[in-house]
Scaffold this motif. Structure first.
Motif, short mmCIF file in Angstrom:
data_model
loop_
_atom_site.label_atom_id
_atom_site.label_comp_id
_atom_site.label_asym_id
_atom_site.label_seq_id
_atom_site.Cartn_x
_atom_site.Cartn_y
_atom_site.Cartn_z
N TRP A 82 -51.04 28.09 3.58
CA TRP A 82 -50.73 26.61 2.97
C TRP A 82 -49.80 26.57 2.04
CZ3 TRP A 82 -51.45 26.98 -2.21
CH2 TRP A 82 -52.35 27.99 -2.67
N LEU A 83 -49.10 27.43 1.47
CA LEU A 83 -47.94 27.65 0.49
C LEU A 83 -46.74 27.06 1.04
CD1 LEU A 83 -48.56 30.74 -1.62
CD2 LEU A 83 -48.65 28.51 -2.47
N PRO A 84 -46.00 26.27 0.38
CA PRO A 84 -44.76 25.77 1.00
C PRO A 84 -43.58 27.02 0.99
CG PRO A 84 -44.97 25.08 -1.49
CD PRO A 84 -46.20 25.81 -1.20
N PHE A 85 -42.57 26.93 1.82
CA PHE A 85 -41.78 27.93 2.11
C PHE A 85 -42.36 29.29 2.54
CE2 PHE A 85 -39.79 25.29 -0.91
CZ PHE A 85 -38.96 24.56 -0.31
N HIS A 86 -43.67 28.98 3.18
CA HIS A 86 -44.26 30.29 3.78
C HIS A 86 -43.72 30.59 5.16
CE1 HIS A 86 -47.57 32.93 5.07
NE2 HIS A 86 -47.60 32.27 5.80
N GLY A 87 -43.35 32.14 5.20
CA GLY A 87 -42.87 32.27 6.54
C GLY A 87 -41.55 32.09 6.62
N PHE A 88 -40.70 32.67 7.72
CA PHE A 88 -39.34 32.42 7.97
C PHE A 88 -39.11 32.69 9.54
CE2 PHE A 88 -34.83 33.97 8.57
CZ PHE A 88 -34.34 32.89 7.85
N ALA A 89 -38.27 31.87 10.30
CA ALA A 89 -38.09 32.01 11.59
C ALA A 89 -36.30 32.09 11.75
CB ALA A 89 -38.70 31.05 12.40
N ALA A 90 -35.65 32.93 12.45
CA ALA A 90 -34.41 32.93 12.86
C ALA A 90 -33.92 32.82 14.23
CB ALA A 90 -33.88 34.08 12.08
N GLY A 91 -33.13 32.59 14.65
CA GLY A 91 -32.57 32.50 16.11
C GLY A 91 -31.40 32.04 16.48
N LEU A 92 -30.94 32.04 17.81
CA LEU A 92 -29.93 31.66 18.14
C LEU A 92 -29.79 30.58 19.12
CD1 LEU A 92 -28.51 35.20 19.68
CD2 LEU A 92 -27.67 34.07 17.39
N GLY A 93 -28.67 29.78 19.13
CA GLY A 93 -28.58 28.44 19.81
C GLY A 93 -27.36 28.27 20.57
N VAL A 94 -27.10 27.34 21.50
CA VAL A 94 -26.12 27.03 21.93
C VAL A 94 -26.05 25.44 22.38
CG1 VAL A 94 -26.95 27.44 24.30
CG2 VAL A 94 -24.42 27.55 23.70
N GLY A 95 -25.00 24.73 22.38
CA GLY A 95 -24.97 23.24 22.84
C GLY A 95 -23.53 22.66 22.35
N THR A 96 -23.50 21.39 22.24
CA THR A 96 -22.03 20.59 21.97
C THR A 96 -21.52 20.90 20.88
OG1 THR A 96 -23.32 18.79 21.14
CG2 THR A 96 -22.90 18.83 23.47
N GLU A 97 -22.24 21.49 19.85
CA GLU A 97 -21.65 22.06 18.55
C GLU A 97 -21.26 23.43 18.56
OE1 GLU A 97 -20.96 21.06 14.95
OE2 GLU A 97 -20.33 19.44 16.16
N GLY A 98 -21.34 24.18 19.71
CA GLY A 98 -20.93 25.44 19.92
C GLY A 98 -22.09 26.35 19.91
N VAL A 99 -21.79 27.78 19.77
CA VAL A 99 -22.74 28.79 19.65
C VAL A 99 -23.07 28.99 18.02
CG1 VAL A 99 -23.50 31.02 20.05
CG2 VAL A 99 -21.94 29.91 21.69
N GLY A 100 -24.35 29.08 17.70
CA GLY A 100 -24.90 29.06 16.63
C GLY A 100 -25.94 30.03 16.28
N ILE A 101 -26.35 30.06 14.89
CA ILE A 101 -27.42 30.86 14.22
C ILE A 101 -28.26 30.01 13.59
CG2 ILE A 101 -26.49 33.21 14.28
CD1 ILE A 101 -25.96 33.19 11.52
N GLN A 102 -29.64 29.89 13.38
CA GLN A 102 -30.41 28.92 12.40
C GLN A 102 -31.46 29.82 11.84
OE1 GLN A 102 -31.32 24.82 13.83
NE2 GLN A 102 -33.68 25.53 13.59
N GLY A 103 -32.00 29.28 10.66
CA GLY A 103 -33.15 29.76 10.02
C GLY A 103 -34.02 28.58 9.52
N THR A 104 -35.22 28.97 9.69
CA THR A 104 -36.20 27.72 9.60
C THR A 104 -37.31 28.45 8.55
OG1 THR A 104 -35.77 26.69 11.57
CG2 THR A 104 -37.97 26.33 10.42
N THR A 105 -37.86 27.45 7.70
CA THR A 105 -39.06 27.71 7.08
C THR A 105 -39.87 26.62 7.03
OG1 THR A 105 -39.98 28.78 4.97
CG2 THR A 105 -38.06 27.20 4.81
N ALA A 106 -41.04 26.66 6.71
CA ALA A 106 -42.07 25.52 6.46
C ALA A 106 -42.04 24.91 5.03
CB ALA A 106 -43.41 25.68 7.04
N ILE A 107 -41.75 23.66 4.87
CA ILE A 107 -42.05 22.94 3.57
C ILE A 107 -43.53 22.67 3.35
CG2 ILE A 107 -41.43 21.21 1.93
CD1 ILE A 107 -38.66 20.95 3.44
N ILE A 108 -44.06 22.11 4.52
CA ILE A 108 -45.39 21.78 4.73
C ILE A 108 -45.75 22.10 6.10
CG2 ILE A 108 -47.32 19.82 4.57
CD1 ILE A 108 -45.34 18.15 3.06
N PRO A 109 -46.65 23.47 6.41
CA PRO A 109 -46.70 23.80 7.59
C PRO A 109 -47.28 22.70 8.56
CG PRO A 109 -47.67 25.26 5.81
CD PRO A 109 -47.21 24.05 5.08
#
Length: 237
Positions: free
Chosen positions: A36-63
């Motif tokens: 239940w804590l904010p910023f608990h956990g972390f996810a990362a990955g790859l994506g592709v789209g009209t902005e190009g090829v990219g990387i992204q990181g995500t964490t939960a502020i409120i799960p």
């Protein structure tokens, strides 16, 4: 007897917060922060789209409700256009660092996302004459008179983004497929044209300025950049 039961109940209620803190402390000691804590956990990955090829990181502020996303995208494109009898080849560099927040209104996969792109998109333009001559602002010049005709284009450094997406990397299985569609407002492009022969020819310099205004009007439709993309994210926590 009843009085004793009330005292016991009161003692249990007072002890409940301390018990929760104790359990949380034990969880931290084992290296597992409470979900239940904010910023608990972390996810990362790859994506592709009209902005190009990219990387992204995500964490939960409120799960299951609010996520913070940061990333990096890059793509190089070529684009051609012309005004009067000047052909332009543009090298389009798409580069940005999105910082966005995703809201999951139904605590599912559907999300509304908004934020800002640290925008480094730009064009490098080179003009070449058709038929061996340039026509700038109605005036005809030979290629030797003009010299090289080049230009640079820049957009707003901070570009607002709004969109809709699918997938919550911080909920469900370790691997999550994501998709998004939206738009970035980059503002009106600002083109700066330069002709090497203009330094010694005031009339040419004036006509290059008029041509610059014409090119800017041609690119005015690029204020909004469509964003569509898919990605694959892995959750670590």
């Amino acid at each position: 007897m009843k009085k004793n039961r009330n005292k016991l109940r009161k003692s249990m209620l007072m002890a409940a917060p301390f018990a929760a803190l104790l359990l949380s402390g034990n969880a931290f000691a084992m290296g597992v922060p409470p979900a239940w804590l904010p910023f608990h956990g972390f996810a990362a990955g790859l994506g592709v789209g009209t902005e190009g090829v990219g990387i992204q990181g995500t964490t939960a502020i409120i799960p299951k409700t609010l996520n913070l996303n940061v990333g990096f995208d890059y793509l190089h494109l070529s684009h051609s256009f012309h005004t009067s009898n000047v052909n332009y080849n543009a090298g389009v560099n798409l580069q940005g660092e999105p910082i966005t927040v995703s809201w999951f209104p139904f605590q599912g996969n559907l999300n509304l996302t908004a934020g800002v792109f640290i925008n480094q998109n730009g064009f490098n333009v080179t003009g070449t004459p058709t038929g061996g001559t340039y026509t700038l602002n109605g005036q005809t010049y030979t290629a030797s008179q003009v010299g090289s005709l080049t230009g640079k284009t820049n957009f707003n450094g901070a570009a607002p983004y709004i969109g809709i997406g699918w997938g919550d990397p911080m909920d469900g299985g370790r691997l999550t497929f994501t998709a998004n569609i939206g738009a970035i407002y980059e503002g009106s492009p600002n083109v700066s044209l330069t002709a090497t022969g203009a330094a010694a020819n005031p009339q040419l310099a004036s006509d290059v300025q008029s041509e610059q205004n014409s090119v800017n009007s041609k690119l005015n439709g690029f204020q909004w950049w469509p964003v569509m993309g898919v990605g694959l994210m892995y959750r670590f926590g």
